[in-house]
Write a protein that holds these residues in place. Structure first.
Motif, PDB file in Angstrom:
ATOM      1  N   SER A 110     -23.063   4.152   6.606  1.00  0.00           N
ATOM      2  CA  SER A 110     -23.119   3.291   5.432  1.00  0.00           C
ATOM      3  C   SER A 110     -21.972   2.297   5.498  1.00  0.00           C
ATOM      4  O   SER A 110     -20.866   2.633   5.909  1.00  0.00           O
ATOM      5  CB  SER A 110     -23.026   4.119   4.136  1.00  0.00           C
ATOM      6  N   ASP A 111     -22.267   1.071   5.132  1.00  0.00           N
ATOM      7  CA  ASP A 111     -21.218   0.041   5.084  1.00  0.00           C
ATOM      8  C   ASP A 111     -20.835  -0.297   3.650  1.00  0.00           C
ATOM      9  O   ASP A 111     -20.167  -1.283   3.394  1.00  0.00           O
ATOM     10  CB  ASP A 111     -21.677  -1.223   5.818  1.00  0.00           C
ATOM     11  N   ILE A 119     -37.530  -0.780   7.302  1.00  0.00           N
ATOM     12  CA  ILE A 119     -36.845  -1.687   6.374  1.00  0.00           C
ATOM     13  C   ILE A 119     -37.092  -3.116   6.835  1.00  0.00           C
ATOM     14  O   ILE A 119     -36.976  -3.428   8.027  1.00  0.00           O
ATOM     15  CB  ILE A 119     -35.332  -1.394   6.331  1.00  0.00           C
ATOM     16  N   ALA A 120     -37.428  -3.986   5.887  1.00  0.00           N
ATOM     17  CA  ALA A 120     -37.647  -5.401   6.199  1.00  0.00           C
ATOM     18  C   ALA A 120     -37.281  -6.231   4.967  1.00  0.00           C
ATOM     19  O   ALA A 120     -36.796  -5.710   3.956  1.00  0.00           O
ATOM     20  CB  ALA A 120     -39.092  -5.644   6.618  1.00  0.00           C
ATOM     21  N   ARG A 121     -37.507  -7.514   5.071  1.00  0.00           N
ATOM     22  CA  ARG A 121     -37.270  -8.434   3.945  1.00  0.00           C
ATOM     23  C   ARG A 121     -38.511  -8.432   3.075  1.00  0.00           C
ATOM     24  O   ARG A 121     -39.633  -8.604   3.544  1.00  0.00           O
ATOM     25  CB  ARG A 121     -36.977  -9.836   4.467  1.00  0.00           C
ATOM     26  N   SER A 122     -38.330  -8.223   1.792  1.00  0.00           N
ATOM     27  CA  SER A 122     -39.471  -8.166   0.884  1.00  0.00           C
ATOM     28  C   SER A 122     -39.876  -9.560   0.434  1.00  0.00           C
ATOM     29  O   SER A 122     -39.124 -10.532   0.578  1.00  0.00           O
ATOM     30  CB  SER A 122     -39.114  -7.307  -0.335  1.00  0.00           C
ATOM     31  N   SER A 123     -41.065  -9.626  -0.123  1.00  0.00           N
ATOM     32  CA  SER A 123     -41.544 -10.906  -0.661  1.00  0.00           C
ATOM     33  C   SER A 123     -40.756 -11.317  -1.902  1.00  0.00           C
ATOM     34  O   SER A 123     -40.820 -12.470  -2.326  1.00  0.00           O
ATOM     35  CB  SER A 123     -43.030 -10.801  -1.000  1.00  0.00           C
ATOM     36  N   LEU A 124     -39.989 -10.373  -2.489  1.00  0.00           N
ATOM     37  CA  LEU A 124     -39.151 -10.699  -3.640  1.00  0.00           C
ATOM     38  C   LEU A 124     -37.824 -11.306  -3.223  1.00  0.00           C
ATOM     39  O   LEU A 124     -37.056 -11.752  -4.069  1.00  0.00           O
ATOM     40  CB  LEU A 124     -38.899  -9.444  -4.477  1.00  0.00           C
ATOM     41  N   ALA A 181     -28.682   1.301   8.693  1.00  0.00           N
ATOM     42  CA  ALA A 181     -28.958   1.922   7.399  1.00  0.00           C
ATOM     43  C   ALA A 181     -29.816   3.170   7.552  1.00  0.00           C
ATOM     44  O   ALA A 181     -29.721   4.092   6.736  1.00  0.00           O
ATOM     45  CB  ALA A 181     -29.647   0.922   6.474  1.00  0.00           C
ATOM     46  N   LEU A 182     -30.643   3.229   8.618  1.00  0.00           N
ATOM     47  CA  LEU A 182     -31.513   4.378   8.825  1.00  0.00           C
ATOM     48  C   LEU A 182     -30.832   5.508   9.584  1.00  0.00           C
ATOM     49  O   LEU A 182     -31.424   6.565   9.779  1.00  0.00           O
ATOM     50  CB  LEU A 182     -32.774   3.956   9.589  1.00  0.00           C
ATOM     51  N   GLN A 183     -29.596   5.306  10.029  1.00  0.00           N
ATOM     52  CA  GLN A 183     -28.861   6.355  10.718  1.00  0.00           C
ATOM     53  C   GLN A 183     -28.212   7.275   9.690  1.00  0.00           C
ATOM     54  O   GLN A 183     -27.593   6.821   8.734  1.00  0.00           O
ATOM     55  CB  GLN A 183     -27.785   5.759  11.632  1.00  0.00           C
ATOM     56  N   ARG A 184     -28.358   8.578   9.933  1.00  0.00           N
ATOM     57  CA  ARG A 184     -27.823   9.549   8.996  1.00  0.00           C
ATOM     58  C   ARG A 184     -26.304   9.460   8.944  1.00  0.00           C
ATOM     59  O   ARG A 184     -25.621   9.505   9.956  1.00  0.00           O
ATOM     60  CB  ARG A 184     -28.242  10.967   9.397  1.00  0.00           C
ATOM     61  N   GLY A 185     -25.769   9.368   7.743  1.00  0.00           N
ATOM     62  CA  GLY A 185     -24.322   9.343   7.558  1.00  0.00           C
ATOM     63  C   GLY A 185     -23.695   7.989   7.765  1.00  0.00           C
ATOM     64  O   GLY A 185     -22.479   7.844   7.660  1.00  0.00           O
ATOM     65  N   ALA A 190     -28.440  -5.914   5.490  1.00  0.00           N
ATOM     66  CA  ALA A 190     -28.055  -6.722   6.647  1.00  0.00           C
ATOM     67  C   ALA A 190     -28.397  -6.041   7.964  1.00  0.00           C
ATOM     68  O   ALA A 190     -28.823  -6.703   8.915  1.00  0.00           O
ATOM     69  CB  ALA A 190     -26.550  -7.032   6.584  1.00  0.00           C
ATOM     70  N   ASP A 191     -28.190  -4.740   8.068  1.00  0.00           N
ATOM     71  CA  ASP A 191     -28.419  -4.019   9.333  1.00  0.00           C
ATOM     72  C   ASP A 191     -29.366  -2.855   9.074  1.00  0.00           C
ATOM     73  O   ASP A 191     -28.935  -1.727   8.815  1.00  0.00           O
ATOM     74  CB  ASP A 191     -27.086  -3.512   9.886  1.00  0.00           C
TER      75      ASP A 191
END
Length: 467
Positions: free
Chosen positions: A392-393, A417-422, A386-390, A381-382
């Motif tokens: 996590s939701d 990070i993005a939305r995948s084709s899957l 998610a790329l920030q160290r430490g 979602a965010d």
């Protein structure tokens, strides 16, 4: 030292001033004597000689000249007979000391006789202006000494202050305060020592940070086998022994399963506590310098998929690997790349439901090497958080993606990070290609989204290990 230098300068100057004053007075006496000597040499009569004496006159520096040794001169001089004889014998002007001053005696030949012209120079004339100049020189010397003492005191105070600041900072670092820094001041040597101290403190902070980051990252790597153990434990039979009738062997088996699950939970808790404690102690979030050496990205991907494929088969997860057949060298240590890939794949297995498909792609293009991990889960979602160290939701340590990011940053790359084709999340680790100059990075198809090309099947059979 300054006082000695002042004395060396003042004493010779004072002596020279006195000599100059004496020479000036004697020069004036010689001028007056020359007037009378000219009249005598011209064999002037007595009246002419008197007029010459009156013309020479007297002044503040010398008295009126007196002619000695002539029968027509009745004046009495200050010179003794011995001084007169010495003057006549010398045949040139001489200066002799006398009570209250000095006598300048000049011999002059008049006919068959020799006259001596005496000019008396008093002491006050010999020292005219000397006391005032000496007092001036003394005041100048005292002023120089006082100024030098003040300047030296200020410089010494500044030097001592710089040294004390350096000592206090060193003591603070010794007591564990690595955030202390000093402003380099004082002499060049102390200023250089201050800069060296600040660099040393920075290196200590970086070294301690890197060590703690390494501990946190190594601890996080334990999550990968723990995840596998937990998933395997969850796949075991129920461990409930409170409902139903069980044989002794069945009770023992279920209790063993319960102990395994409890041990895994406890171990995960200990690892999380270690990661959290280490992360909180880190004062600087700078990445440690990369290790030397590199590896084959395709080989690492194949090796790690050998490990993860067994778990994917147990959970009925279809997957495929794209682009890992050719050698793709990357300037990242094998252990670091494996840890980054395990961290991303571990998130797929940890946060997506069993049976969720995933895909790994490896590609090399335009000076970049990309490793892509797509899944068919619910996505992230965010991505920025998610790329920030430490951060996590989902109750984890938040270090998984940071491990991947640190590995890419070592080569000038990044993680996106993005939305995948899957339909789920797509995590792309981008590494700089050491053998080519990187162009502007993008998510392109650079990661080899071959699965998205027209005419290619979306999924092969659920477990295709040939790709």
């Amino acid at each position: 030292m300054t006082a000695v230098a002042a004395l060396v300068f003042v004493i010779p100057l004072a002596v020279q001033v006195r000599e100059d004053a004496r020479e000036r007075a004697l020069t004036e006496a010689g001028r007056r004597s020359a007037i009378v000597a000219g009249a005598l040499a011209a064999q002037a009569d007595e009246a002419g000689v008197r007029r010459a004496i009156e013309a020479a006159g007297s002044g503040p520096l010398t008295d009126t000249p007196v002619v000695l040794g002539l029968s027509n001169e009745s004046a009495t001089g200050r010179a003794s007979d011995a001084d007169l004889e010495r003057t006549v014998g010398a045949g040139r002007p001489i200066v002799v000391d006398s009570d209250g001053g000095a006598l300048r005696l000049e011999p002059v030949i008049v006919g068959e006789n020799t006259a001596v012209i005496e000019v008396f120079v008093p002491d006050h004339a010999l020292n005219d202006g000397v006391p005032a100049i000496w007092w001036t020189l003394a005041l100048i010397a005292l002023g120089l000494v006082a100024a030098s003492v003040f300047v030296v005191d200020r410089l010494a105070a500044k030097t001592v202050g710089s040294a004390r600041s350096l000592v206090r900072a060193a003591m603070a670092v010794g007591d564990g305060d690595l955030g202390v820094r000093i402003q380099p001041t004082g002499p060049r040597e102390l200023a250089e020592a201050g800069y060296a101290f600040n660099r040393m403190a920075d290196r200590l902070v970086t070294s301690r940070t890197n060590e703690r980051e390494m501990v946190a990252d190594l601890s996080h790597r334990l999550r990968t086998p723990l995840t596998v153990l937990r998933l395997d434990a969850e796949a075991l039979d129920p461990d409930d022994t409170s409902v139903g009738d069980f044989s002794a062997a069945e009770l023992d088996r279920r209790r063993t399963i319960r102990r395994i699950r409890q041990a895994i939970v406890t171990l995960e808790g200990e690892v999380d506590a270690l990661i959290t404690t280490t992360r909180r102690a880190v004062a600087d979030r700078g990445a440690p310098p990369p290790e030397d050496g590199g590896c084959d990205a395709s080989e690492v991907v194949r090796e790690r998929m050998t490990f993860w494929s067994a778990l994917a088969g147990d959970q009925n997860r279809p997957y495929r690997v794209i682009g890992a057949q050719t050698r793709i060298p990357v300037q990242v240590p094998r252990s670091e790349l494996a840890a980054a890939l395990d961290a991303v794949l571990g998130n797929v297995f940890r946060y997506t439901a069993q049976g969720t498909a995933f895909e790994i792609g490896v590609s090399r293009r335009d000076g970049w090497i990309a490793i892509r991990v797509d899944d068919a889960g619910t996505g992230i979602a965010d991505p920025e958080r998610a790329l920030q160290r430490g951060a996590s939701d989902r109750g984890s340590t938040g270090l998984g993606l940071d491990i991947a990011k640190r590995a890419t940053l070592a080569t000038g790359g990044s993680v996106s990070i993005a939305r995948s084709s899957l339909g789920g999340a797509s995590v792309v680790m981008l590494f700089g290609d050491a053998e080519a100059k990187p162009k502007q990075a993008s998510r392109f198809g650079l990661v080899g989204r071959l699965a998205g090309e027209p005419g290619r099947p979306r999924w092969p059979r659920p477990r295709d290990h040939s790709e």
